[in-house]
Design an enzyme around this catalytic site. Structure first.
Site, PDB file in Angstrom:
ATOM      1  N   GLY A  14      -2.841  99.100  27.749  1.00 12.54           N
ATOM      2  CA  GLY A  14      -1.385  99.164  27.704  1.00 12.54           C
ATOM      3  C   GLY A  14      -0.729  98.032  28.466  1.00 12.54           C
ATOM      4  O   GLY A  14       0.300  97.489  28.038  1.00 12.54           O
ATOM      5  N   ASP A  15      -1.322  97.663  29.602  1.00 13.87           N
ATOM      6  CA  ASP A  15      -0.804  96.534  30.370  1.00 13.87           C
ATOM      7  C   ASP A  15      -0.996  95.236  29.587  1.00 13.87           C
ATOM      8  O   ASP A  15      -0.142  94.350  29.613  1.00 13.87           O
ATOM      9  CB  ASP A  15      -1.512  96.435  31.719  1.00 13.87           C
ATOM     10  N   ASP A  68     -10.130  95.955  34.590  1.00  7.50           N
ATOM     11  CA  ASP A  68      -8.810  96.324  34.087  1.00  7.50           C
ATOM     12  C   ASP A  68      -8.099  95.154  33.432  1.00  7.50           C
ATOM     13  O   ASP A  68      -7.279  95.342  32.532  1.00  7.50           O
ATOM     14  CB  ASP A  68      -7.947  96.859  35.237  1.00  7.50           C
ATOM     15  N   LYS A 119       3.810 102.091  21.336  1.00  3.42           N
ATOM     16  CA  LYS A 119       2.372 101.858  21.142  1.00  3.42           C
ATOM     17  C   LYS A 119       1.763 103.036  20.386  1.00  3.42           C
ATOM     18  O   LYS A 119       1.902 104.176  20.808  1.00  3.42           O
ATOM     19  CB  LYS A 119       1.690 101.684  22.497  1.00  3.42           C
TER      20      LYS A 119
END
Length: 316
Positions: A263-264, A300, A230
């Site tokens: 990121g998740d 989130d 990433k």
């Protein structure tokens, strides 16, 4: 029977609603379901894939809230157990208009930190195609680390299952940076696909160069065949063992609301893309798209899309 499985620690998140106030000053909060691995489960399920989540909850209001949210998000709970001896983890998050939010955890000695590895022997792996592993769960306790390693051993007994690993560094969970680095790199070497970020690469192997990060992990394991790095707003760098690496462009975002969960979201895109038969590059592009959607929402995992929403967004 589910296509996807992960293990982790779910968290009851209380996010402040007053922008740029410290957690000391904030008085208005909204409750969300959080935790890196559960975020991925939410995203995978939202895109229509059957999902199982492995954890332990406390018999408390937060645990009941987590259980409720898992059901509402159509996440399988066959391998979720409860205990009256320990509490479910909680977290407070500051709302900010720029940068990363302030976060305060209550997770030490939690129910998930006392996960019993024997519970893993009850998992039915028939039909599972992907298992997602994160560096957070093995950091919450030695008992969780033992369980995590046992799960890896069980997964290795099924050659058709692919594994993804996101380092997800949380230095505050580890006794030292040296232990974090050595443990995370050893666990990463057990996965087929590794998803580090450039910031993590700098800590874990000493470089922010995506190609060097990819080469480090591809050269350190006979299990690892793919590394997708990433690179923030620039996108992602994809390299497979024995091949040439290449960049996959990111998505422009006009306004970032909350960076947590990006990121998740990227992992969600890669995992679901591969489940649907996309190439590594196409899966990384989907990861970039979902990561960019994630930073435009306050929770989130609130920004993770349905299939229809994803198609519309990627068609713009």
């Amino acid at each position: 029977m589910s296509e996807f499985l992960t293990i982790g620690e779910p968290i009851g998140l209380f996010a402040s609603q007053d922008a740029d106030q410290s957690l000391v000053e904030a008085t208005h909060f909204q409750k969300y379901l959080a935790g890196a691995e559960v975020n991925v489960s939410v995203g995978v399920s939202r895109l229509g894939h059957s999902t199982e989540y492995v954890t332990r909850l406390g018999e408390d209001p937060i645990g009941a809230f987590v259980s409720q949210q898992l059901s509402l998000n159509h996440i399988g709970t066959d391998y979720v157990d409860t205990t009256a001896d320990y509490w479910t983890a909680m977290q407070f998050k500051q709302r900010v208009t720029k940068g990363d939010p302030g976060i305060f955890y209550y997770r030490k000695n939690s129910a998930a930190a006392h996960f019993d590895k024997a519970s893993l022997d009850n998992i039915d792996f028939d039909g599972i195609k992907m298992v997602h592993l994160s560096g957070i769960f093995p950091g919450i306790s030695e008992q969780a680390l033992v369980a995590f390693k046992h799960l890896i051993e069980l997964v290795h007994q099924h050659s058709t299952i692919r594994t993804t690993f996101d380092p997800n560094l949380r230095p505050q969970l580890w006794s030292s940076q040296a232990k974090m680095v050595s443990t995370i790199n050893a666990l990463a070497a057990e996965a087929n696909i590794i998803l580090p970020g450039v910031n993590e690469g700098e800590i874990l192997m000493g470089s922010r160069d995506p190609e060097k990060i990819a080469d480090f992990y591809l050269g350190n394991s006979h299990y690892t065949d793919t590394v997708i790095v990433k690179v923030g707003s620039k996108g992602a760098y994809v390299k497979v063992k024995g091949g040439q690496g290449s960049m996959v462009a990111g998505y422009h975002v006009d306004k970032v609301i909350d960076t947590v969960g990006a990121g998740d979201g990227f992992a969600v895109g890669v995992i679901t893309g591969l489940l649907e038969g996309l190439s590594n590059k196409q899966a990384a592009l989907r990861g970039n798209a979902i990561g960019s959607l994630a930073v435009q929402a306050p929770g989130d995992n609130d920004g993770y899309p349905t299939q229809a929403e994803l198609r519309t967004y990627q068609a713009k």
